[in-house]
Design a protein around this motif. Structure first.
Motif, PDB file in Angstrom:
ATOM      1  N   UNK A 172      38.858  31.475  40.205  1.00 56.67           N
ATOM      2  CA  UNK A 172      39.076  30.239  40.799  1.00 56.67           C
ATOM      3  C   UNK A 172      37.917  29.510  41.281  1.00 56.67           C
ATOM      4  N   UNK A 173      36.789  30.101  41.946  1.00 50.96           N
ATOM      5  CA  UNK A 173      35.764  29.038  42.818  1.00 50.96           C
ATOM      6  C   UNK A 173      34.979  28.510  41.143  1.00 50.96           C
ATOM      7  N   UNK A 174      35.334  29.337  40.408  1.00 53.59           N
ATOM      8  CA  UNK A 174      34.287  28.884  38.910  1.00 53.59           C
ATOM      9  C   UNK A 174      35.403  28.168  38.006  1.00 53.59           C
ATOM     10  N   UNK A 175      36.538  27.461  38.236  1.00 49.01           N
ATOM     11  CA  UNK A 175      37.658  26.737  37.773  1.00 49.01           C
ATOM     12  C   UNK A 175      37.595  25.556  38.307  1.00 49.01           C
ATOM     13  N   UNK A 176      37.646  25.484  39.577  1.00 51.72           N
ATOM     14  CA  UNK A 176      37.684  25.095  40.720  1.00 51.72           C
ATOM     15  C   UNK A 176      36.576  24.142  41.438  1.00 51.72           C
ATOM     16  N   UNK A 177      35.805  24.681  41.255  1.00 52.17           N
ATOM     17  CA  UNK A 177      34.785  24.585  42.258  1.00 52.17           C
ATOM     18  C   UNK A 177      33.373  24.423  41.258  1.00 52.17           C
ATOM     19  N   UNK A 178      33.706  24.583  40.353  1.00 53.26           N
ATOM     20  CA  UNK A 178      32.187  24.144  39.327  1.00 53.26           C
ATOM     21  C   UNK A 178      31.194  24.848  39.143  1.00 53.26           C
ATOM     22  N   UNK A 179      30.939  26.082  40.239  1.00 48.97           N
ATOM     23  CA  UNK A 179      29.948  26.442  40.838  1.00 48.97           C
ATOM     24  C   UNK A 179      29.259  27.437  40.007  1.00 48.97           C
ATOM     25  N   UNK A 180      28.089  27.959  40.139  1.00 46.23           N
ATOM     26  CA  UNK A 180      26.960  28.522  39.539  1.00 46.23           C
ATOM     27  C   UNK A 180      27.472  29.644  40.572  1.00 46.23           C
ATOM     28  N   UNK A 181      27.542  31.033  40.658  1.00 42.96           N
ATOM     29  CA  UNK A 181      27.731  32.491  40.758  1.00 42.96           C
ATOM     30  C   UNK A 181      26.626  33.245  40.752  1.00 42.96           C
ATOM     31  N   UNK A 182      26.744  33.787  41.829  1.00 40.09           N
ATOM     32  CA  UNK A 182      26.147  35.363  41.622  1.00 40.09           C
ATOM     33  C   UNK A 182      26.638  35.938  42.171  1.00 40.09           C
ATOM     34  N   UNK A 183      26.979  37.338  41.753  1.00 44.36           N
ATOM     35  CA  UNK A 183      27.242  38.418  42.320  1.00 44.36           C
ATOM     36  C   UNK A 183      26.400  39.493  42.723  1.00 44.36           C
ATOM     37  N   UNK A 184      26.431  40.170  43.577  1.00 43.25           N
ATOM     38  CA  UNK A 184      25.381  41.354  43.538  1.00 43.25           C
ATOM     39  C   UNK A 184      26.219  42.530  44.177  1.00 43.25           C
ATOM     40  N   UNK A 185      26.514  43.764  43.672  1.00 45.06           N
ATOM     41  CA  UNK A 185      26.833  44.788  44.185  1.00 45.06           C
ATOM     42  C   UNK A 185      26.101  45.945  44.628  1.00 45.06           C
ATOM     43  N   UNK A 186      26.368  46.290  45.096  1.00 43.17           N
ATOM     44  CA  UNK A 186      25.189  47.337  46.148  1.00 43.17           C
ATOM     45  C   UNK A 186      26.195  48.283  46.248  1.00 43.17           C
ATOM     46  N   UNK A 187      26.441  49.854  46.203  1.00 38.29           N
ATOM     47  CA  UNK A 187      27.519  50.590  46.009  1.00 38.29           C
ATOM     48  C   UNK A 187      26.125  52.469  45.538  1.00 38.29           C
ATOM     49  N   UNK A 188      27.442  52.206  44.585  1.00 34.77           N
ATOM     50  CA  UNK A 188      26.544  53.665  44.653  1.00 34.77           C
ATOM     51  C   UNK A 188      26.632  54.907  43.278  1.00 34.77           C
ATOM     52  N   UNK A 189      26.528  55.702  42.507  1.00 35.52           N
ATOM     53  CA  UNK A 189      26.417  56.394  41.236  1.00 35.52           C
ATOM     54  C   UNK A 189      28.046  56.568  40.724  1.00 35.52           C
ATOM     55  N   UNK A 190      28.733  56.516  41.430  1.00 41.66           N
ATOM     56  CA  UNK A 190      30.395  57.092  41.303  1.00 41.66           C
ATOM     57  C   UNK A 190      31.445  55.472  40.865  1.00 41.66           C
ATOM     58  N   UNK A 191      30.289  54.572  41.292  1.00 40.45           N
ATOM     59  CA  UNK A 191      31.791  53.477  41.067  1.00 40.45           C
ATOM     60  C   UNK A 191      31.758  52.856  39.937  1.00 40.45           C
ATOM     61  N   UNK A 192      32.869  53.538  39.550  1.00 35.73           N
ATOM     62  CA  UNK A 192      33.576  53.247  37.942  1.00 35.73           C
ATOM     63  C   UNK A 192      34.544  51.779  37.902  1.00 35.73           C
ATOM     64  N   UNK A 193      34.069  51.440  37.347  1.00 36.55           N
ATOM     65  CA  UNK A 193      35.127  50.215  36.941  1.00 36.55           C
ATOM     66  C   UNK A 193      35.597  49.911  35.208  1.00 36.55           C
ATOM     67  N   UNK A 194      35.853  49.727  34.729  1.00 36.68           N
ATOM     68  CA  UNK A 194      36.386  49.388  33.237  1.00 36.68           C
ATOM     69  C   UNK A 194      35.381  48.746  32.943  1.00 36.68           C
ATOM     70  N   UNK A 195      34.753  48.626  31.637  1.00 35.01           N
ATOM     71  CA  UNK A 195      33.920  47.688  31.416  1.00 35.01           C
ATOM     72  C   UNK A 195      34.468  46.531  30.555  1.00 35.01           C
ATOM     73  N   UNK A 196      35.683  46.535  30.379  1.00 31.62           N
ATOM     74  CA  UNK A 196      36.206  45.028  29.693  1.00 31.62           C
ATOM     75  C   UNK A 196      36.956  44.172  31.428  1.00 31.62           C
TER      76      UNK A 196
END
Length: 204
Positions: free
Chosen positions: A102-126
């Motif tokens: 939504x941010x990318x589409x409506x505001x055309x913003x350049x987004x930088x996402x920093x994720x601070x987590x641990x070694x078992x943060x399992x998220x689907x690759x897709x």
């Protein structure tokens, strides 16, 4: 001159979004390191003139904290926040993807996402690949003792690993945090240097 002006305009519209894992797996030394790193990184980014959002997550996304150049207001929130749930990373990052789209589409913003987590943060690759299409992904993985085995690392633009040996020494932890901050938010000419907190007591 035109392209330089356009580049500056896009940079002014960029949003730096810092996600901090607050699940039970982040208790103890990992929690101290993660929150000290998040505070230092957010302060440096904001002093560089960026818009910075900081947000905790476990099985859900919590409220956004907007960081200004004076980041002292973020300190009580970072110190006192306690999650109340388990973890559900699929749900969290699906919701996040919807918001970033939504941010990318409506505001055309350049987004930088920093994720601070641990070694078992399992998220689907897709799901990570979809996130990478709308934001630059920077992961920081704080390990208890084992090596890192996450199949989506190649889909991230950059990542850092903080091992157990680093967490065993306060001095090593500070040095490693500063290395990550310098890599994630390189100094511009004349930019102010920000010292990393050494413990939750020092943050306070």
């Amino acid at each position: 001159y035109y392209y330089g002006h356009e580049k500056q305009r896009l940079e002014e519209r960029s949003l730096h979004y810092i996600l901090v894992d607050s699940s039970a797996s982040m208790r103890g030394e990992r929690e101290v390191f993660a929150r000290g790193l998040a505070l230092t990184l957010s302060k440096k980014l904001s002093l560089q003139g960026n818009e910075v959002w900081l947000r905790f997550f476990d099985s859900r996304l919590y409220d956004v904290l907007r960081i200004s150049g004076n980041s002292e207001a973020a300190v009580p929130h970072l110190l006192c926040f306690r999650s109340e749930r388990g973890r559900n990373y699929g749900r969290v990052f699906r919701q996040l993807l919807s918001e970033l789209n939504r941010l990318h589409r409506q505001e055309e913003r350049q987004l930088m996402l920093y994720i601070i987590t641990h070694g078992q943060c399992h998220i689907g690759i897709e799901l990570v690949q979809q996130l990478a299409q709308v934001a630059q992904l920077y992961g920081v993985f704080i390990l208890p003792s084992s090596s890192l085995h996450l199949d989506y690392l190649s889909a991230m633009h950059r990542h850092q690993i903080v091992d157990a040996e680093v967490l065993s020494s306060r001095e090593r932890a500070v040095d490693r945090a500063l290395e990550i901050v310098d890599d994630a938010a390189p100094d511009a000419e004349g930019a102010e240097t920000v010292a990393a907190p050494r413990s939750t007591a020092e943050i306070e």
